[in-house]
Write an enzyme that holds these catalytic residues in place. Structure first.
Site, short mmCIF file in Angstrom:
data_model
loop_
_atom_site.label_atom_id
_atom_site.label_comp_id
_atom_site.label_asym_id
_atom_site.label_seq_id
_atom_site.Cartn_x
_atom_site.Cartn_y
_atom_site.Cartn_z
N LYS A 257 -6.72 5.93 6.14
CA LYS A 257 -6.79 5.46 7.49
C LYS A 257 -6.64 6.63 8.33
O LYS A 257 -5.54 7.44 8.30
CB LYS A 257 -6.10 4.34 7.81
CG LYS A 257 -6.30 2.87 7.05
CD LYS A 257 -7.68 2.38 7.47
CE LYS A 257 -8.12 1.38 6.34
NZ LYS A 257 -7.00 0.24 6.48
N GLN A 317 3.74 -2.13 -2.33
CA GLN A 317 2.19 -1.80 -2.44
C GLN A 317 1.97 -0.46 -2.65
O GLN A 317 2.79 0.63 -2.61
CB GLN A 317 1.73 -2.21 -1.15
CG GLN A 317 2.38 -1.45 -0.10
CD GLN A 317 1.78 -2.06 1.16
OE1 GLN A 317 1.32 -3.02 1.14
NE2 GLN A 317 1.97 -1.39 2.24
N ASP A 388 9.52 -4.58 3.41
CA ASP A 388 8.28 -4.69 4.16
C ASP A 388 7.69 -5.96 3.59
O ASP A 388 7.46 -6.16 2.44
CB ASP A 388 7.55 -3.56 3.66
CG ASP A 388 6.15 -3.31 4.61
OD1 ASP A 388 6.17 -3.16 5.78
OD2 ASP A 388 5.09 -3.69 3.74
N ASN A 389 7.25 -6.86 4.44
CA ASN A 389 6.38 -8.01 4.11
C ASN A 389 7.01 -8.84 2.61
O ASN A 389 6.16 -8.91 1.76
CB ASN A 389 5.06 -7.68 4.01
CG ASN A 389 4.27 -7.59 5.09
OD1 ASN A 389 4.53 -8.39 5.97
ND2 ASN A 389 3.34 -6.79 5.14
N GLU A 417 11.75 -7.82 6.53
CA GLU A 417 10.50 -8.09 7.61
C GLU A 417 9.42 -9.04 7.51
O GLU A 417 8.38 -8.82 6.88
CB GLU A 417 9.86 -6.63 7.68
CG GLU A 417 9.06 -6.14 8.76
CD GLU A 417 7.35 -6.12 8.48
OE1 GLU A 417 6.54 -6.04 9.32
OE2 GLU A 417 7.29 -6.30 7.22
N LYS A 529 1.78 5.26 13.45
CA LYS A 529 1.50 4.97 12.10
C LYS A 529 0.44 5.54 11.60
O LYS A 529 0.61 5.87 9.92
CB LYS A 529 1.15 3.53 11.96
CG LYS A 529 2.29 2.28 12.16
CD LYS A 529 1.83 0.94 11.89
CE LYS A 529 0.98 0.43 12.87
NZ LYS A 529 0.55 -1.09 12.71
#
Lengths: 659, 659
Positions: A257, A317, A388-389, A417, A529
């Site tokens: 990204k 991930q 994370d998540n 989180e 980010k």
């Protein structure tokens, strides 16, 4: 069952998680309330106590020898509830059980006094007292000193006039003796319940989030661990405890990204750190731009020297370039055409991310690999992980992982989180996460904050859920900050730092960064980010000194701020003022926050303090030292006038003292 | 633990008592809500269901073969709570466990529709559906018809254009097929929780208390069982189900109490029936003045013929003349001088009563003797016991006794007469008492009644505590009745009969007896406890017809009144009106009580009905048949005007109907 002579029932014990299937939370050195309902037939008083000890809960807690178990008396709170405040001396597993039985001596003494005052002959009743003392003399294990005292009591209860004997029986030392030596053959002992005792920082911490690649960066040249070390002393001087780094691993290039989450990547765009894995390795590697593992170790050591500890991100991930994609394709989902399924939230597609497939038949090997990632960083000295998540990975994996890592590193801290539904956030906390992100960022009005603080401190959630109040994150720039100006930043920081046992801030907050990607979005414009973001930390508008003051207050009043159970919301007039106290168990340390929730206008009002909760007498004045301004006010009673002009004073943080 | 692929966690299951250590309550044929929180990681929908079956909870409920367990699907209620309504077909032990797993097909279908609407190519996704159907075809135990349907689905998902295949996949029959045949290998199955299923009358009953010695008495000549039979038809015609008799045993003469509890007994004073035991025997004998055991049997049979069942008093205390005092002196407490300790509440002394000493070393023999008393009367056909002051006898005795008696007579009903602290009353109910006396008599204002009804119906107490609303007892003549006149008697009876799943009345209420022993006392003057009290049941002021109307309404609307879980308090203006609805689960039977709490003055006001709770649409009118007056009102929407003049109408009891 037949002929069972245990008279007491114990129920509604707290703290408890899922009936004892999971551990409730405690903190080393911080008093923890153990409460239960104890009832027996009849109207006699009860004696109640808590047995406790280290390790796993024994199957038969009554059989644990006294030298291995501690004891704490429970006090009646009314409505058949009893409480003891337990303080665990060490981290790790702990257990407790609640015990009770009728207080035979207490009941006898109460009736004896009534009979005497009614003019009845109590000679025979006094002889009952003698029988009670004699029964205790016949028990095993009564120490010699107590035996002597019991023999002496027998004589006393038979000598002198009735009143003298009654008074002798009522002596506190005698009451204590008779309780201490009472026959426990028919005491009720509840099943033992498990606790996990964390180190103090699990319950009392100030987190600072930073992207090391921005520190010392000269875009497109990345900052490094070495250049980021230069920032540590400033973070420490703001009073933070933990410096948390987003993922430090190699970043994938496939579908990377670009700036502002653009699908178009431009040369030099560093990519999102959460797209983990590339040519340089996966979750156990560091991004080559940041340096080497040695550089990381050096950063951790430098942080430690500055009084900080490093927390890493644990984000399960992978980018399509992660080594696991080729080494363990079975750990990912495959579509019917054989391609690997990228992340989706239909119709949205995240082609730069491959989620891990926990439903794989190779789940055991996968779990072990994921655990070994955490152990890898733990071996390098990391003891705090921001996860994370976690709500998108199986709960039973977390239950197992946290147990495994804690088994090796009992001082490990895990911050969940998960911004999702209440039952899911509670589930993660129940499974063992030490701290949790909360809805704090979205609780801005008076009623929202009051209700949320009461829920967190005063419901059963407090047995397992430890809130960490973040004022911002790289994902969340709340509208209140976008439009509230500098006062909003001070106000939100004051609420988080004083009401939260733990709180957190993402770098840039102290510089009042407030520009959103677009109106209605909580994303930052030019989000860190997706790009390097060097900053001028010495900008004249920095509120770093204010943040430092807040953290200094926290440290001075740790016994009050670390104790969530005593958080109390007080009434204050108007819709724009919030009044919350924090206090130590013994109320020797009491802080009162009064804050103006409107960053634009002055508001005044009158408090209606719950003085009992504060341990303050209504009949005498008390001192209120404002630890933000240095002023001292003299207040008295529940009603006190406050006026807060947010342009120069968003809050009082008052240390209350009454001589 | 390692690699565990069960994705769902189940928690906060209800009904549950002490974490499953004791049985929650159910009633044969009455729907019982089973609720739980189910969560899994991610955002996919879940399927949840309840397994249940007769007998003790199996240790591994997952291993019970399907033919022995029933299944009920659970529906989402929001906030991750799920509910199923369970209806037990038989009395006795029952168990249930809550099960859940991700709904793979539901999640796929949801995403498929979104992808299609977003214009994405769903060919590959449809092939995922084929794989799901094929996986099911590979499972054991799929019935032949389902196998055929799955094979047909595989073909359908591969034929025609994308939209046609999507629509085929969305057919309810296909969704149902895919749920029914889903792979349960990784379903979560909660531990099984125990239920006790009572016969319907345990949860829906109207009690009438009478002293048989007063019926047909011609003081000092006592009435008899035979003469008391004459009263049964009148009690039955008032619509009561149970006729409860205070103790029918021989009464002691030592220290017998005279009229109005006087210490001076006069010749012919019959004594209190609760001073049990005399020359004629103890707890298994009948008072000779009442007749013989055969006469008792005849009374029970006559009651049964009239449609009534007889409840006996189970009062564990003895007069000094009780045979046990000499036969089993070890069952009583002895003072140091060897005398037996009479009952005391220091400084008060009750020399006519010897309490039983449950702390005796002979406890096992004592318990068996006490159990055998109850079994003695059960063998004579008694299936309902009103238990006197159970809170002054050990809880573990009740737990054992109730289990023992239920083991032999599963249809036995036990009503706990404990007026004491909430935790103690709750404990007794948890231990197995079928019904409990309540604070109803002392809840008279609007807020007291609203709060109490909500507590009883809508908190966890409803899992174990079945309230029985008594409007009076021989011990309790509330001031509201002493001073409220006839309207107060009607008003309190209407509230008890319509809001209480069970209610009770002590004889004389229908005659408006209202004279207290003295101002400030709740004792009746010339209490029937100490003297014979023949009455003229045909007095013109009798409200027996009103009572009969109330009980007839109860019977017509049993599905609504027996269902405590759906009791709903509605807003109505003013401090003197109370508005409560009762409804069946499917809302096919809905009653609305609107009552004027002020017996002296007319009050009017406007309701604000919660129409959702009533299953009524706001857009159309509905009929409200007043079952007390025979009128029919046409109402619409939440706001409706009511006016109640207590001199002729204390309440509306409205049957709501909307076509």
């Amino acid at each position: 069952m037949l002929g069972d002579r245990r008279r007491v029932f114990v129920a509604e014990i707290r703290p408890v998680v899922d009936g004892g299937a999971l551990e409730a939370k405690a903190i080393q050195g911080v008093p923890l309330p153990v409460r239960a309902t104890l009832v027996a037939d009849g109207h006699d008083p009860l004696v109640a106590w808590v047995r406790h000890g280290p390790g796993e809960p024994p199957a038969g807690p009554g059989s644990v020898p006294p030298r291995r178990a501690g004891e704490e008396p429970m006090l009646a709170e009314g409505n058949d509830r009893y409480v003891a405040w337990l303080t665990a001396p060490a981290t790790g597993q702990w257990w407790f059980s609640v015990c009770g039985m009728p207080d035979d001596y207490g009941a006898w003494l109460r009736d004896l006094r009534i009979r005497f005052l009614a003019g009845q002959d109590i000679t025979l009743e006094l002889e009952e007292g003698v029988l009670m003392a004699r029964h205790r003399l016949g028990l095993r294990g009564v120490p010699a000193a107590d035996r002597a005292a019991l023999r002496s009591l027998v004589k006393t209860l038979r000598a002198g006039d009735a009143e003298a004997r009654l008074v002798a029986a009522e002596q506190p030392a005698v009451v204590e003796l008779m309780r201490r030596t009472a026959d426990r053959s028919f005491a009720t002992v509840s099943p033992a319940l498990p606790l996990w005792v964390d180190r103090p920082r699990a319950g009392f911490s100030a987190w600072y989030e930073m992207f090391p690649r921005s520190e010392g960066a000269d875009p497109p040249r990345s900052g490094t661990f070495r250049s980021a070390e230069g920032r540590l002393s400033m973070i420490a001087s703001m009073g933070f405890d933990i410096v948390y780094l987003p993922p430090i691993h190699p970043i994938g290039t496939a579908h990377r990204k670009g700036r502002n989450n653009s699908l178009e990547v431009q040369s030099g765009d560093p990519g999102s750190p959460w797209a983990i894995g590339g040519a340089g390795g996966g979750h156990s590697a560091v991004h080559p731009d940041l340096g080497t593992l040695d550089d990381f170790d050096h950063f951790v050591a430098a942080a430690r020297e500055a009084g900080l500890e490093v927390a890493l991100d644990y984000a399960l991930q992978c980018s399509p370039d992660h080594p696991w994609v080729t080494e363990h394709p079975q750990w990912f989902r495959h579509r019917p055409d054989g391609s690997i399924r990228y992340a989706e939230n239909p119709p949205k597609r995240y082609q730069d991310i491959y989620p891990i497939n926990f439903d794989t038949d190779d789940a055991a090997a996968l779990w072990i690999a994921l655990r070994d990632v955490m152990l890898f960083w733990a071996r390098r000295g990391v003891r705090a992980f921001r996860v994370d998540n976690p709500h998108t990975k199986p709960f039973r994996f977390w239950e197992w992982l946290l147990r495994e890592v804690r088994g090796a590193y009992p001082e490990a801290i895990f911050l969940a989180e998960a911004f999702t539904r209440p039952a899911v956030m509670q589930r993660l906390a129940k499974l063992g996460f030490s701290q949790s992100y909360t809805y704090f960022t979205w609780r801005n009005s008076k009623w929202e904050l009051e209700e949320y603080l009461r829920e967190l401190a005063q419901t059963a959630e407090a047995d397992w859920f430890r809130p960490n109040f973040w004022v911002n994150t790289p994902d969340i720039l709340h509208a209140a900050l976008q439009h509230g100006g500098p006062s909003a930043f001070r106000m939100r920081a004051a609420i988080a730092a004083i009401t939260g046992p733990s709180w957190g801030m993402y770098s840039g907050y102290e510089l009042l960064e407030s520009t959103a990607l677009r109106e209605g979005s909580e994303e930052y414009l030019d989000s860190e980010k997706y790009q390097l973001k060097p900053r001028d930390w010495n900008a004249p508008w920095s509120i770093a000194p204010f943040i430092a003051t807040l953290n200094a207050i926290r440290r001075r009043h740790e016994t009050a701020i670390a104790q969530l159970h005593t958080l109390h919301v007080h009434h204050v007039s108007g819709d724009n003022l919030l009044c919350v106290s924090r206090s130590s168990i013994d109320r020797s340390d009491v802080l009162l926050l009064v804050v103006n929730l409107d960053p634009h206008q002055t508001h005044d009002g009158v408090t209606w303090l719950d003085l009992d909760a504060l341990g303050i007498s209504a009949t005498r004045p008390f001192e209120a030292d404002d630890e933000l301004s240095g002023e001292t006010f003299t207040w008295q009673g529940p009603e006190n006038y406050v006026r807060l002009d947010p342009s120069w004073r968003v809050a009082h943080v008052l240390h209350l003292r009454q001589s």
